[in-house]
Write an enzyme that holds these catalytic residues in place. Structure first.
Site, PDB file in Angstrom:
ATOM      1  N   ARG A   1       0.801  -1.213   0.000  1.00 21.72           N
ATOM      2  CA  ARG A   1       0.000   0.000   0.000  1.00 21.72           C
ATOM      3  C   ARG A   1       0.838   1.270   0.000  1.00 21.72           C
ATOM      4  O   ARG A   1       0.302   2.356  -0.155  1.00 21.72           O
ATOM      5  CB  ARG A   1      -0.943   0.007   1.207  1.00 21.72           C
ATOM      6  CG  ARG A   1      -0.276   0.082   2.558  1.00 21.72           C
ATOM      7  CD  ARG A   1      -1.357   0.094   3.636  1.00 21.72           C
ATOM      8  NE  ARG A   1      -0.788  -0.002   4.967  1.00 21.72           N
ATOM      9  CZ  ARG A   1      -0.384  -1.130   5.532  1.00 21.72           C
ATOM     10  NH1 ARG A   1      -0.466  -2.256   4.841  1.00 21.72           N
ATOM     11  NH2 ARG A   1       0.104  -1.146   6.751  1.00 21.72           N
TER      12      ARG A   1
ATOM     13  N   HIS B   1      10.119 -12.918 -31.593  1.00 23.07           N
ATOM     14  CA  HIS B   1      10.574 -11.552 -31.882  1.00 23.07           C
ATOM     15  C   HIS B   1       9.461 -10.612 -31.441  1.00 23.07           C
ATOM     16  O   HIS B   1       8.389 -10.574 -32.054  1.00 23.07           O
ATOM     17  CB  HIS B   1      10.874 -11.393 -33.376  1.00 23.07           C
ATOM     18  CG  HIS B   1      11.679 -10.159 -33.696  1.00 23.07           C
ATOM     19  ND1 HIS B   1      11.183  -8.892 -33.554  1.00 23.07           N
ATOM     20  CD2 HIS B   1      12.955 -10.021 -34.167  1.00 23.07           C
ATOM     21  CE1 HIS B   1      12.104  -8.002 -33.924  1.00 23.07           C
ATOM     22  NE2 HIS B   1      13.193  -8.673 -34.292  1.00 23.07           N
TER      23      HIS B   1
ATOM     24  N   THR C   1      13.970   0.167 -38.117  1.00 22.09           N
ATOM     25  CA  THR C   1      14.468  -1.068 -37.546  1.00 22.09           C
ATOM     26  C   THR C   1      13.942  -1.193 -36.116  1.00 22.09           C
ATOM     27  O   THR C   1      13.432  -0.223 -35.541  1.00 22.09           O
ATOM     28  CB  THR C   1      16.014  -1.110 -37.563  1.00 22.09           C
ATOM     29  OG1 THR C   1      16.446  -2.413 -37.188  1.00 22.09           O
ATOM     30  CG2 THR C   1      16.616  -0.084 -36.626  1.00 22.09           C
TER      31      THR C   1
ATOM     32  N   THR D   1      30.415  11.826  16.205  1.00 22.05           N
ATOM     33  CA  THR D   1      31.379  11.530  15.143  1.00 22.05           C
ATOM     34  C   THR D   1      32.047  10.204  15.494  1.00 22.05           C
ATOM     35  O   THR D   1      32.385   9.967  16.655  1.00 22.05           O
ATOM     36  CB  THR D   1      32.438  12.647  15.011  1.00 22.05           C
ATOM     37  OG1 THR D   1      33.124  12.812  16.252  1.00 22.05           O
ATOM     38  CG2 THR D   1      31.781  13.964  14.638  1.00 22.05           C
ATOM     39  N   HIS D   2      32.183   9.354  14.495  1.00 17.29           N
ATOM     40  CA  HIS D   2      32.662   7.986  14.702  1.00 17.29           C
ATOM     41  C   HIS D   2      31.726   7.205  15.632  1.00 17.29           C
ATOM     42  O   HIS D   2      32.138   6.226  16.252  1.00 17.29           O
ATOM     43  CB  HIS D   2      34.088   7.962  15.274  1.00 17.29           C
ATOM     44  CG  HIS D   2      35.082   8.716  14.457  1.00 17.29           C
ATOM     45  ND1 HIS D   2      35.730   8.164  13.377  1.00 17.29           N
ATOM     46  CD2 HIS D   2      35.529   9.999  14.553  1.00 17.29           C
ATOM     47  CE1 HIS D   2      36.546   9.056  12.843  1.00 17.29           C
ATOM     48  NE2 HIS D   2      36.438  10.182  13.532  1.00 17.29           N
TER      49      HIS D   2
ATOM     50  N   SER E   1       7.844 -12.269  16.205  1.00 15.30           N
ATOM     51  CA  SER E   1       6.986 -13.425  16.477  1.00 15.30           C
ATOM     52  C   SER E   1       7.306 -14.046  17.827  1.00 15.30           C
ATOM     53  O   SER E   1       6.464 -14.726  18.420  1.00 15.30           O
ATOM     54  CB  SER E   1       7.157 -14.474  15.367  1.00 15.30           C
ATOM     55  OG  SER E   1       8.494 -14.959  15.355  1.00 15.30           O
TER      56      SER E   1
ATOM     57  N   LYS F   1       9.150  -6.109  21.071  1.00 15.62           N
ATOM     58  CA  LYS F   1       9.987  -5.505  20.027  1.00 15.62           C
ATOM     59  C   LYS F   1       9.226  -4.486  19.181  1.00 15.62           C
ATOM     60  O   LYS F   1       8.100  -4.709  18.769  1.00 15.62           O
ATOM     61  CB  LYS F   1      10.546  -6.589  19.097  1.00 15.62           C
ATOM     62  CG  LYS F   1      11.493  -7.579  19.765  1.00 15.62           C
ATOM     63  CD  LYS F   1      12.774  -6.902  20.249  1.00 15.62           C
ATOM     64  CE  LYS F   1      13.667  -6.479  19.113  1.00 15.62           C
ATOM     65  NZ  LYS F   1      14.151  -7.608  18.305  1.00 15.62           N
TER      66      LYS F   1
ATOM     67  N   ASN G   1      10.689  -2.877  15.984  1.00 13.21           N
ATOM     68  CA  ASN G   1      11.852  -2.892  15.107  1.00 13.21           C
ATOM     69  C   ASN G   1      11.736  -1.848  13.993  1.00 13.21           C
ATOM     70  O   ASN G   1      10.646  -1.602  13.479  1.00 13.21           O
ATOM     71  CB  ASN G   1      12.029  -4.272  14.488  1.00 13.21           C
ATOM     72  CG  ASN G   1      12.227  -5.352  15.528  1.00 13.21           C
ATOM     73  OD1 ASN G   1      12.810  -5.104  16.574  1.00 13.21           O
ATOM     74  ND2 ASN G   1      11.719  -6.549  15.252  1.00 13.21           N
TER      75      ASN G   1
ATOM     76  N   GLU H   1      15.017  -0.287   7.586  1.00 12.51           N
ATOM     77  CA  GLU H   1      15.905  -1.385   7.216  1.00 12.51           C
ATOM     78  C   GLU H   1      15.632  -1.839   5.784  1.00 12.51           C
ATOM     79  O   GLU H   1      16.561  -2.158   5.025  1.00 12.51           O
ATOM     80  CB  GLU H   1      15.721  -2.552   8.185  1.00 12.51           C
ATOM     81  CG  GLU H   1      16.307  -2.301   9.560  1.00 12.51           C
ATOM     82  CD  GLU H   1      16.062  -3.436  10.530  1.00 12.51           C
ATOM     83  OE1 GLU H   1      16.826  -3.544  11.498  1.00 12.51           O
ATOM     84  OE2 GLU H   1      15.109  -4.224  10.337  1.00 12.51           O
TER      85      GLU H   1
ATOM     86  N   SER I   1      18.562  -7.600 -22.387  1.00 13.91           N
ATOM     87  CA  SER I   1      18.010  -8.463 -21.335  1.00 13.91           C
ATOM     88  C   SER I   1      18.322  -7.907 -19.952  1.00 13.91           C
ATOM     89  O   SER I   1      17.482  -7.935 -19.041  1.00 13.91           O
ATOM     90  CB  SER I   1      18.579  -9.880 -21.475  1.00 13.91           C
ATOM     91  OG  SER I   1      19.998  -9.857 -21.452  1.00 13.91           O
ATOM     92  N   ALA I   2      19.539  -7.386 -19.789  1.00 11.28           N
ATOM     93  CA  ALA I   2      19.951  -6.884 -18.478  1.00 11.28           C
ATOM     94  C   ALA I   2      19.162  -5.647 -18.072  1.00 11.28           C
ATOM     95  O   ALA I   2      18.693  -5.525 -16.940  1.00 11.28           O
ATOM     96  CB  ALA I   2      21.444  -6.574 -18.487  1.00 11.28           C
TER      97      ALA I   2
END
Length: 448
Positions: free
Chosen positions: A4, A70, A103, A150-151, A273, A278, A280, A285, A317-318
């Protein structure tokens, strides 16, 4: 991935129905161009007949392709059957003019670029919408104190609005890049087998492209060069990285040990589950995961640039997989983040608690400069500050007793700063005296 939160428009753009509809329009426009130029045998009446009767049926095209193997020939056969269906007996069939001098790549590449323009237009809307949400939220939280990191380590105080503002500026740059990539891919080519216009007038190409809102490729071979598509794919990957950056920050801020922000958790939603407690960050993510797909697909587009001679079909194809996947994924990512950022839950009291978590260590830079101002060397000032800071840090790590960083400085005879100066230094607002310049600049930011 279609749920949705995904608009169906992006999926439709890459559907066979939409591709065939664009193919039909290109073929009809080419017939009209031939008729207008008057250099081939097609008449204005035949072009008008083709316009009025051109149609296709996807299921029938699929059935024909099962025999021809084709896709373009299958489509043209099906479209031609509709054009000629009501032609009186004994009259020439107008469908003979369809695809005249063209073509397959003339049709396919021009249509693909048109689809990519359609799809990029949707992403431009997405990017603008998310940017505007980030800009609005920046001003809503311009005075919300939090610690900068920072870090991953506490650094100095800042405001939470700056996070939103930084995202807004990056999205503005993404918007500019998307607009540029749209223009860069808005090309069409109807130039014949190897791009020499051997059987078709270049003015047909100009006519078709003009009516589609495309520029005609100044020199196509049999295909529109894939550097256009690679540039676009790179821009999509960059925009996906921006989405990932936003999502990663939200994930980090939602960690139990931090808990300064949280993506919306709907009534009735379940987090685990096994563990009912939780909550999450599943949506952000997902955004991070989909970003990997879009970035990886950019490599496919780069590899598609180098084709054999004037054309092969190793790219075809790719890109049929990678392009649709990238656009649909990025559209979904944008839509998710619009909802998440707009409804992001902020825990301001936790932000203040985190500010004090290191017992005042985040004020060390101001102490350093204040000591330098007393006339001692920076090296000596650094030693005084670091010695007291490290002792405080060890106590923080051990969760033991002890005194705060400020109290240690007050007890250190080498630190000559008076209490009233330490009061000013250990005020988090003392770091934000010039932060208004950031928001003054943000006032000027527009997503038009």
């Amino acid at each position: 991935m279609i749920d949705r939160y995904t608009r169906p428009e992006m999926g439709r753009i890459f559907s066979l129905e939409n591709k065939y509809a664009i193919w039909q329009e290109i073929e009809v426009l080419a017939c009209e161009a031939h008729a207008e130029l008057g250099e081939s045998g097609i008449t204005q009446d035949e072009a008008a007949w083709i316009r009025a009767h051109a149609a296709f049926d996807k299921a029938e095209v699929d059935e024909i392709e099962g025999v021809t193997n084709h896709d373009v020939i299958a489509f043209l056969t099906n479209m031609g059957s509709y054009i000629d269906r009501d032609v009186p007996a004994g009259q020439p069939k107008p469908s003979r003019w369809v695809h005249y001098g063209m073509t397959s790549s003339d049709l396919g590449d021009t249509a693909l670029c048109y689809q990519l323009v359609q799809a990029t237009d949707l992403l431009i809307e997405d990017c603008r919408a998310l940017g505007e949400v980030c800009r609005r939220r920046a001003f809503e939280e311009r005075d919300t104190l939090c610690v900068g990191r920072t870090h991953g380590i506490h650094a100095e105080p800042m405001t939470f609005g700056m996070k939103f503002g930084s995202w807004a500026w990056e999205l503005r740059r993404d918007l500019d890049r998307l607009k540029g990539a749209r223009d860069n891919v808005a090309f069409g080519a109807i130039s014949g087998a190897v791009g020499t216009y051997s059987s078709i007038d270049p003015r047909v190409e100009e006519y078709v492209c003009r009516h589609l809102g495309l520029a005609h490729d100044p020199l196509s071979t049999q295909v529109i060069s894939r550097d256009h598509h690679a540039y676009l794919a790179g821009v999509l990957a960059t925009a996906a990285s921006t989405c990932e950056r936003i999502a990663t920050e939200i994930r980090n801020l939602q960690k139990t040990d931090t808990l300064e922000a949280e993506e919306p958790f709907r009534k009735g939603q379940k987090g685990s589950s096994a563990m009912p407690h939780k909550r999450n960050p599943i949506t952000v993510e997902k955004v991070c995961g989909l970003s990997r797909v879009v970035k990886a697909n950019a490599q496919v587009a780069f590899d598609n640039v180098a084709l054999w001679h004037e054309r092969d079909i190793s790219h075809s194809s790719a890109e049929r997989v990678a392009q649709a996947d990238s656009f649909i994924a990025l559209d979904h990512m944008f839509q998710c983040l619009i909802r998440i950022v707009d409804g992001l839950v902020l825990y301001r009291e936790q932000m203040l608690a985190n500010l004090d978590k290191t017992r005042g260590l985040i004020y060390s830079s101001k102490v350093l400069l204040a000591l330098v101002d007393t006339g001692i060397t920076r090296e000596d000032a650094y030693k005084i500050v670091q010695a007291n800071a490290m002792e405080t840090w060890r106590e923080v790590q051990r969760c033991s007793g002890g005194t705060s960083f400020r109290e240690k400085l007050e007890d250190d005879p080498q630190c000559t700063l008076p209490p009233e100066q330490l009061d000013r230094i250990f005020d988090p607002r003392s770091f934000l005296g010039r932060v208004d310049v950031v928001f003054d600049r943000l006032e000027q930011l527009s997503f038009e």
